[in-house]
Scaffold this active site. Structure first.
Site, PDB file in Angstrom:
ATOM      1  N   ASP A 122       0.789  -1.230   0.000  1.00 57.63           N
ATOM      2  CA  ASP A 122       0.000   0.000   0.000  1.00 57.63           C
ATOM      3  C   ASP A 122       0.825   1.286   0.000  1.00 57.63           C
ATOM      4  O   ASP A 122       0.344   2.315  -0.437  1.00 57.63           O
ATOM      5  CB  ASP A 122      -0.985   0.006   1.169  1.00 57.63           C
ATOM      6  CG  ASP A 122      -0.280  -0.144   2.523  1.00 57.63           C
ATOM      7  OD1 ASP A 122       0.966  -0.226   2.539  1.00 57.63           O
ATOM      8  OD2 ASP A 122      -0.976  -0.183   3.540  1.00 57.63           O
ATOM      9  N   TYR A 162       0.097  -2.924  11.707  1.00 53.84           N
ATOM     10  CA  TYR A 162       1.118  -3.973  11.780  1.00 53.84           C
ATOM     11  C   TYR A 162       1.320  -4.257  13.258  1.00 53.84           C
ATOM     12  O   TYR A 162       1.673  -3.349  14.021  1.00 53.84           O
ATOM     13  CB  TYR A 162       2.435  -3.505  11.168  1.00 53.84           C
ATOM     14  CG  TYR A 162       2.401  -3.379   9.669  1.00 53.84           C
ATOM     15  CD1 TYR A 162       2.558  -4.505   8.860  1.00 53.84           C
ATOM     16  CD2 TYR A 162       2.246  -2.144   9.051  1.00 53.84           C
ATOM     17  CE1 TYR A 162       2.545  -4.397   7.476  1.00 53.84           C
ATOM     18  CE2 TYR A 162       2.225  -2.034   7.669  1.00 53.84           C
ATOM     19  CZ  TYR A 162       2.374  -3.159   6.890  1.00 53.84           C
ATOM     20  OH  TYR A 162       2.368  -3.046   5.522  1.00 53.84           O
ATOM     21  N   PRO A 196       7.386  -5.869   5.292  1.00 58.01           N
ATOM     22  CA  PRO A 196       6.610  -4.843   4.589  1.00 58.01           C
ATOM     23  C   PRO A 196       6.517  -3.493   5.308  1.00 58.01           C
ATOM     24  O   PRO A 196       6.125  -2.513   4.703  1.00 58.01           O
ATOM     25  CB  PRO A 196       5.224  -5.485   4.493  1.00 58.01           C
ATOM     26  CG  PRO A 196       5.130  -6.406   5.662  1.00 58.01           C
ATOM     27  CD  PRO A 196       6.527  -6.878   5.943  1.00 58.01           C
TER      28      PRO A 196
END
Lengths: 665, 665
Positions: free
Chosen positions: B51, B292, B368
């Site tokens: 994203d 996250y 990520p």
């Protein structure tokens, strides 16, 4: 003749799918109302026609989320160059002025042909309401109005017969093709060489016309709006007419890719030659340039009308070449051309019983050079659309519909006088010296241009007092608002100016207007000042408590079960340092909570420095004191300022809304 | 097994249609080359996955005319808030820092899910080359490379068999649905609740898979690029592997609409709790927030891998709630979720004989959270695409292809070390005090974050010397360029910074980068200084004369009959007052003339004050003196600075281009 195939009822019937009609359809697509829009042409416009978009028009289009498409695709006009004869008679650049007055808007004047604007409207309508499609090749043939039903706004006083045309009937006449110097075939209408790819579907739809040709249908409507141009069928049905007159000035228009050594061909220019007439240059998208060229040698026929058959692109080009001399001008590509005789006409009545309305060219026609036509026409229906929608939806009292005529007729009349004065100055011969009384003073022309720019921008529109523009109940305005820069300060009757503010919750800078989308909601902008101070915070909290109360006007005018921001949205712009405020400390009514999606993080803003885009200085620009007593500003769904009051004046606010809002059970 | 149905040859075969593959297809769509792109999945991605978009990535996407779509639709991340335990162990906001370093780019970091980026690429490809479509549900099954043909870049050394999958084969496994607290069914893959309307065609195309299922086809290719992810089939064929290791850190990811009283939920946040682990908050579009979340209680199974079956959205949410305490956190809408174990791996070889290449996750994988993956992957193929295209088209020597590995392997390695350091600081427990050596210093974390932002922005990329990055032949750079602000000055090997300049012909302000579209052309930026002075004008005219000469390198590297700007485009940015210069007085080579469309009005710019958008101060920002000796800057088709020289150094310019450009007959 075929018999009627189906009867139907609609809330709103729109006649004409040019910019005014599409703006209205676009409004309607945002409401749960049954709308139809018909147009007698078989396809939309692909080139030529209107092109100028003023900064206020861009603000409006941006409020429908299509401004950015125009801003990217259009040519931006930044500077105007004035060219006049020098003492030897040769044209010289005498002045440069900014095309849009600096600081009045976040947009500037741009140029893009009408067909693209229409395309963006069609896309927006489709996104909102896929089943609202323009019915092309369809025209109304009979009209009946049952005045006895006019007072009940739930009833259907209008009956219209619609007829589907054959393809031939739906194709506008071309006034003949002509050869350009380079040999290309050109037309003055639906020439399709620059057909944009996303228009293909329109051309295919056209093929369906023949299968329905000749069918008729009877439609009953609550409202009907004639956006059907200078020869308006709707206006004829009402028996209304336009008054005004035409002049002897004949102008030609060429949309070409010019081959020239004239240095300002990519600038907007006003060129007055010594005796060959005038030219206006409008640089456009895709390397095109539009030239408005005065034609001095076209004979007038009977009735004072020019003989159109004598006018060809070559005749127009030759006139231009004389005016441009000693610079050269020619072209190999011509996209479109036309010619017109300057005249100004305006309608006396804009409405029949607030059920049938006229808008755009149907109530005002004038010369195109000022780049006003498409703008004022779209702004007519921008003004009208939300009023019809909120009355038809039962949100507002039908009395607000009367303001359409009172507000827009004045604009039409101003436009006509502006154009009258401007055309005379443009078409006249430059004065040789101060003693030359028949000539036009170039200083006067420049002044008119500069002053005209404020009018032309659309930002100067100032609606007079009514139920929904209430200077009389906003007595404290002059003490609350300290600034008087037109276009930059809060002024009742004018559109809300825009400066950058930061979202309290994520520090992102937004132009205030970006948070004022045209979605039919009224808005209360609360400017509580520096809410780190106890006084300001207490005023803010106290207003919040009153608004949140179960019997507040906010609750009374919102349907039971609907979100509290669905009819009136409240936005806060405070002047405290963003980092000193926590959203969760503020009264809930200013950032409503919902059990499924949590707090609303998009309603509270700070007038503070951003990391990457500077400081909007919103308070200062609007004329508010950062450490002052604050203010409450009510905006109509079209961003115009309705009412201004003190933070403590909850009663004034309630009284204002009480004047026209409908209580919901 | 079915027999092959058709044999075909292509210039470029792309395996994998994620961001890296689509970036490459997008490049190829701008050239007259035969390209195919296949992907084994049956549809594109609709939500979840990557994203984050860094500012350099937005500059690149904008150079393909799709940056504005992302800029509008994405969430902009403006500020990072750091939350750490206070002396009582409760989390507190300890710092705020700007998310993107101020002044390094005209864009800032934004967040938008991968599926939308892919959509914009697909639209752009369709606009350029309607017949280049992603072939979905198609995977390569055999690979052969004829090394004897590798040296002749006109030949086809690659042979691949492609097989069309059944719909079942083309649908990625879901790791089971799970119930959210609110009862909604959620998936960690192709959940379609937020399916954007313009993706419908993709879903329909999927239905066609079955009719072709099992068909195979043999394709011969000049080039093949593996953009097929961490488990790359192409990499396996080459026998290459990734090296690196994984850690014990397990993280979960939730894309939710959070219901919480945590005040910074719409900020990017790094939260270190005292002992429950860490959270990173990424606020996204459509009210979504990505969390996250470190999972401290997931047992590792055999081989040190986490037991995936023990991880559910509820497990992840519960971990988050412990870290957020005393703030509350829950949700009713979950859009996507996943979990991963942190590891870093990088490839040793990126290419086989410069005919088969690997890009993106096929050569580097990592965690990520730094928001790097999609960016570095797209930048791999942004670097590669124009090189393949210009070699395949005969514009440049094949030798430039070696720079792909030398340039991008270093970036991959830097990324891996960045992620290694960053992950350790993020996953570690905060130090209780300076004596707590096992804990992570929060000051060190903050510093790493701030320093990491320059790396993460993508603007710091600095390619080393090669045929096409020539510090050694640019000896005068240090005297010509006076500024050394990273990201703001001209620096060989780095991307050209952007500041606003005015078009000489129409006064419109443009960001310099807006005039550097990715169209495969090399560019020479001429900064002649103040050309109202005779010295500067004479230098400029003299350069123009040499460039315009019939035997100049500009003519020799441009195909006969092609426009003079079709291979190398020359842009001028002068520092004279715009109003004191007439375009028509400047040498023709800087604004070429064409008989059908006249002069080119889009190549000469002034570093001057605009009416509405301030003064870009381009010279000052870039480190050039306004009244100085000027400079000539060569840019690669990807906006990276290749060479810098004096205005008089035509020979240096010629020598630089002579090193890799192909003479055209």
């Amino acid at each position: 003749m075929a018999i009627p195939v189906a009867d139907s009822t609609v809330d709103v019937l729109i006649v004409g799918a040019g910019p005014a009609g599409l703006m209205l359809a676009n409004w309607m697509s945002r409401f749960n109302l049954k709308t139809r829009i018909v147009d007698k042409r078989g396809t939309k416009i692909f080139n030529g026609q209107a092109d100028g978009l003023q900064c206020r028009t861009l603000e409006i289009l941006d409020s429908f989320d299509i401004g950015h498409r125009i801003w990217r695709e259009s040519n931006h006009m930044v500077e105007i160059c004035l060219w006049n004869p020098d003492e030897t008679g040769r044209i010289r650049r005498s002045d440069r002025i900014p095309d849009t007055i600096v600081g009045i808007s976040r947009f500037q004047q741009v140029v893009l042909h009408q067909g693209r604007i229409e395309r963006f409207f069609l896309d927006a309508i489709k996104e909102n309401k896929a089943d609202l499609k323009v019915e092309r090749g369809v025209m109304p043939t009979t009209f009946d109005f049952d005045a006895s039903k006019a007072a009940d706004f739930k009833d259907y006083p209008i009956t219209v017969t619609l007829r589907t045309l054959t393809e031939d009937e739906a194709t506008p006449c071309q006034s003949g093709t002509a050869s350009s110097p380079g040999g290309t075939e050109i037309q003055d209408g639906l020439f399709r060489s620059n057909l944009a790819p996303d228009d293909t579907a329109d051309l295919i739809a056209r093929a369906e016309l023949n299968s329905r040709a000749g069918q008729t249908e009877v439609v009953k409507a609550r409202f009907m709006v004639g956006c059907d141009g200078a020869h308006s069928w709707v206006r004829q049905q009402l028996g209304y007419s336009l008054t005004g007159d035409s002049t002897d000035y004949i102008w030609g228009v060429l949309d070409i890719v010019p081959v020239t050594d004239f240095p300002d061909i990519r600038m907007r220019c006003a060129i007055h030659s010594e005796s060959q007439g005038s030219v206006m240059i409008i640089p456009r998208e895709n390397k095109l340039v539009r030239l408005y060229i005065q034609l001095k040698e076209v004979p007038l026929g009977e009735g004072g009308r020019a003989d159109r058959s004598k006018i060809t692109p070559d005749v127009i080009l030759k006139s231009a070449q004389k005016i441009f001399a000693p610079y050269t001008l020619t072209y190999t590509h011509c996209d479109w051309w036309t010619a017109y005789q300057i005249g100004q006409r305006v309608g006396d009545k804009f409405s029949l019983d607030e059920r049938v309305f006229l808008a755009g060219d149907a109530v005002h026609t004038h010369s195109p050079k000022a780049g006003q036509g498409m703008n004022v026409s779209m702004q007519d229906t921008y003004n009208l659309g939300w009023k019809i929608a909120l009355v038809a939806s039962g949100v507002c009292d039908p009395a607000i519909l009367k303001t359409y005529e009172t507000e827009r007729k004045k604009i039409a009349q101003d436009l006509i006088s502006f154009d009258h004065r401007f055309s005379r100055l443009f078409s006249g011969r430059p004065a040789k010296d101060v003693m030359d009384e028949e000539g036009i003073s170039m200083d006067e022309f420049k002044m008119a241009f500069e002053k005209g720019n404020m009018f032309a921008s659309g930002v100067a529109v100032d609606y007079k007092d009514s139920l929904i523009v209430s200077r009389s109940t906003s007595p404290s305005t002059s003490t609350l608002i300290q600034n008087s820069d037109p276009g930059r300060t809060i002024s009742i009757g004018m559109r809300m100016p825009s400066f950058k503010v930061l979202n309290q919750s994520d520090a992102r800078p937004w132009h205030l207007q970006e948070r004022l989308p045209s979605d039919g909601r009224w808005r209360i902008l609360v400017f509580p000042g520096d809410i780190t101070t106890p006084t300001a915070l207490s005023r803010y909290t106290s207003l919040g408590t009153k608004l949140a109360a179960k019997n507040s006007f906010l609750h009374r005018f919102t349907p039971p079960g609907a979100k509290i921001d669905s009819v009136i949205e409240i936005l806060t712009i405070h002047s405290a340092p963003r980092r000193d405020i926590e959203l969760t400390d503020l009264p809930e009514i200013f950032h409503p909570y919902c059990e499924t999606i949590g707090w609303d993080y998009w309603k509270v803003f700070a007038d503070d420095e951003s990391y990457h885009e500077g400081h909007g200085q919103c308070y200062e620009n609007l004329g508010l004191e950062r450490k002052g007593a604050g203010a409450v500003v009510v905006l109509r769904p079209d961003q115009y300022v309705s009412w201004v009051g003190e933070m403590g004046d909850y009663e004034g606010l309630e009284k204002f809304f009480g004047g026209f809002m409908v209580e919901r059970k």
